[in-house]
Design a protein around this motif. Structure first.
Motif, short mmCIF file in Angstrom:
data_model
loop_
_atom_site.label_atom_id
_atom_site.label_comp_id
_atom_site.label_asym_id
_atom_site.label_seq_id
_atom_site.Cartn_x
_atom_site.Cartn_y
_atom_site.Cartn_z
N THR A 200 0.91 -1.14 0.12
CA THR A 200 0.11 0.10 -0.06
C THR A 200 0.86 1.18 0.03
O THR A 200 1.78 1.55 1.20
CB THR A 200 -0.82 0.02 1.17
N ASN A 201 0.51 2.21 -1.04
CA ASN A 201 1.30 3.39 -1.05
C ASN A 201 0.48 4.83 -1.07
O ASN A 201 -0.56 4.53 -1.69
CB ASN A 201 2.03 3.28 -2.26
N THR A 202 0.97 5.73 -0.75
CA THR A 202 0.25 6.92 -0.38
C THR A 202 1.14 7.88 -1.48
O THR A 202 2.36 7.82 -1.36
CB THR A 202 0.22 7.67 0.94
N THR A 203 0.51 8.60 -1.93
CA THR A 203 0.96 9.63 -3.02
C THR A 203 0.42 11.17 -2.94
O THR A 203 -0.84 10.76 -2.99
CB THR A 203 0.87 9.23 -4.64
N GLU A 238 -6.94 4.36 8.99
CA GLU A 238 -7.40 3.89 7.61
C GLU A 238 -6.63 2.96 7.06
O GLU A 238 -6.99 2.03 6.45
CB GLU A 238 -7.81 5.21 6.83
N LEU A 239 -5.22 3.27 6.97
CA LEU A 239 -4.14 2.31 6.15
C LEU A 239 -4.25 0.99 6.84
O LEU A 239 -4.37 0.02 6.13
CB LEU A 239 -3.05 2.98 6.45
N THR A 240 -4.39 1.04 8.17
CA THR A 240 -4.47 -0.41 8.81
C THR A 240 -5.78 -1.08 8.52
O THR A 240 -5.62 -2.68 7.81
CB THR A 240 -4.34 -0.40 10.32
N MET A 241 -6.66 -0.29 8.54
CA MET A 241 -8.13 -0.92 8.04
C MET A 241 -8.12 -1.59 6.76
O MET A 241 -8.52 -2.72 6.27
CB MET A 241 -9.21 -0.04 8.39
N ILE A 242 -7.55 -0.78 5.74
CA ILE A 242 -7.83 -0.99 4.21
C ILE A 242 -6.84 -2.15 3.97
O ILE A 242 -7.01 -2.93 2.97
CB ILE A 242 -7.38 0.27 3.54
N ASN A 243 -5.52 -2.12 4.75
CA ASN A 243 -4.68 -3.41 4.42
C ASN A 243 -5.32 -4.73 4.96
O ASN A 243 -5.50 -5.55 4.33
CB ASN A 243 -3.55 -3.44 5.20
N THR A 244 -6.22 -4.68 5.84
CA THR A 244 -6.86 -5.71 6.52
C THR A 244 -8.01 -6.27 5.38
O THR A 244 -8.19 -7.35 4.87
CB THR A 244 -7.49 -5.72 7.73
#
Length: 337
Positions: A200-203, A238-244
């Motif tokens: 997962t990457n943020t830009t 949100e990053l943790t939730m979306i990775n799950t």
């Protein structure tokens, strides 16, 4: 003189006593001294003891009232505390209090409030995550799974601009799952960055904030979800939730892909089997017609038999045989079923 002396003593010892009452008492005491030969000191001692007893009774009564009041206050405070506990407060402030205790209580209240907010947020996110996972698990159609993954990602991230790019093995490129179009230049750069790190990457650029989520199946990035926000960063929660959610999504996509391939293979085999059955039936009709012409002596009967079988095989309303007449440049219907 004795009466006046006693009157002065009584009024000094009892400031609140009524004047007429004092005179009445002093007169009785004086009478006792004059006519009963009572000693003046004994009379005064008796009076003083009586006053002490009254004062002691009064003091005991006052202490009892204070004790009852204290007990009542304790009961009231206990009742109040029980009522306050029902509201589940963050802390208690009881009078009298010191500044140090007040500061500690306020700090504890703020700490408990923040902890409660975090717990509520975690519960809400877990509930949303469960609902999203169930939504993609309840569908098996490949295209419907893709639609649900996109929609649930948009809900979880509160982002209306969410899309998925699927890997096209024939063209060796990722195409938009909804339009089959190639990615824009901006999305292409995000896809390249995501493929390089495979996570997962943020830009961030002038057009907004982007979050790309790869769906990796058997060490290959089968799809990439790109979600965009105009002005809000994606926070760690949100990053943790979306990775799950991505782990559930790739499993659902993998199962849907297997089901799609199986259904496609079944359809191909059914079609091939149907074509083979039709071919066998047609060959059987031809064989029966051929046998009829060989065994039957009457040509017209053989022709009628052939037309009937052709009509039945083709599910036609009628079948006719047209004869071309030699040297006359015309035709005629010789047989009709």
């Amino acid at each position: 003189q004795i009466k006046e002396y006693l009157n002065d003593v009584i009024q000094k010892e009892n400031a609140n006593i009524d004047k007429h009452k004092a005179e009445e008492i002093s007169e009785k005491l004086a009478y006792s001294i004059l006519y009963r030969n009572d000693d003046l000191s004994d009379i005064l001692n008796k009076y003083t003891e009586l006053g002490d007893k009254k004062e002691k009774i009064k003091e005991n009564k006052t202490e009892e009232e204070k004790s009852n009041k204290t007990s009542t206050n304790k009961d009231e405070k206990s009742t109040q505390k029980q009522q306050v506990k029902k509201t589940n407060p963050f802390g208690y402030i009881v009078k009298p209090f010191e500044e140090r205790e007040l500061h500690a209580t306020i700090e504890l209240a703020f700490s408990r409030e923040n902890e409660e907010k975090i717990q509520k947020l975690q519960y809400r996110n877990q509930k949303r995550l469960l609902e999203a996972s169930l939504a993609i698990s309840n569908v098996s159609n490949y295209n419907e799974v893709i639609k649900q993954i996109i929609m649930q990602t948009a809900i979880l991230l509160n982002s209306l601009n969410t899309q998925m790019y699927i890997y096209n093995e024939i063209e060796n490129i990722y195409v938009n799952s909804a339009t089959d179009e190639y990615p824009t230049e901006n999305d292409y750069n995000i896809i390249e960055q995501t493929l390089n790190i495979k996570q997962t990457n943020t830009t961030e650029n002038e057009s907004g904030y982007y979050l790309s989520i790869p769906l990796i199946i058997e060490n290959r990035v089968e799809a990439i979800i790109i979600s965009k926000r105009d002005s809000t960063l994606f926070d760690p929660i949100e990053l943790t939730m979306i990775n799950t959610f991505a782990n559930h999504a790739k499993l659902a996509l993998y199962n849907a892909n297997i089901m799609y391939e199986l259904n496609t293979e079944i359809k191909i085999r059914k079609t091939a089997q149907q074509e083979l059955m039709e071919q066998l039936e047609f060959e059987q009709v031809i064989s029966e017609i051929s046998s009829q012409f060989v065994l039957e002596q009457d040509l017209n009967s053989s022709i009628d038999f052939a037309l009937k079988n052709i009509c039945r095989k083709l599910k036609a309303y009628s079948t006719i045989l047209i004869q071309v007449l030699p040297n006359k440049n015309r035709i005629q219907i010789s047989h009709s079923i």
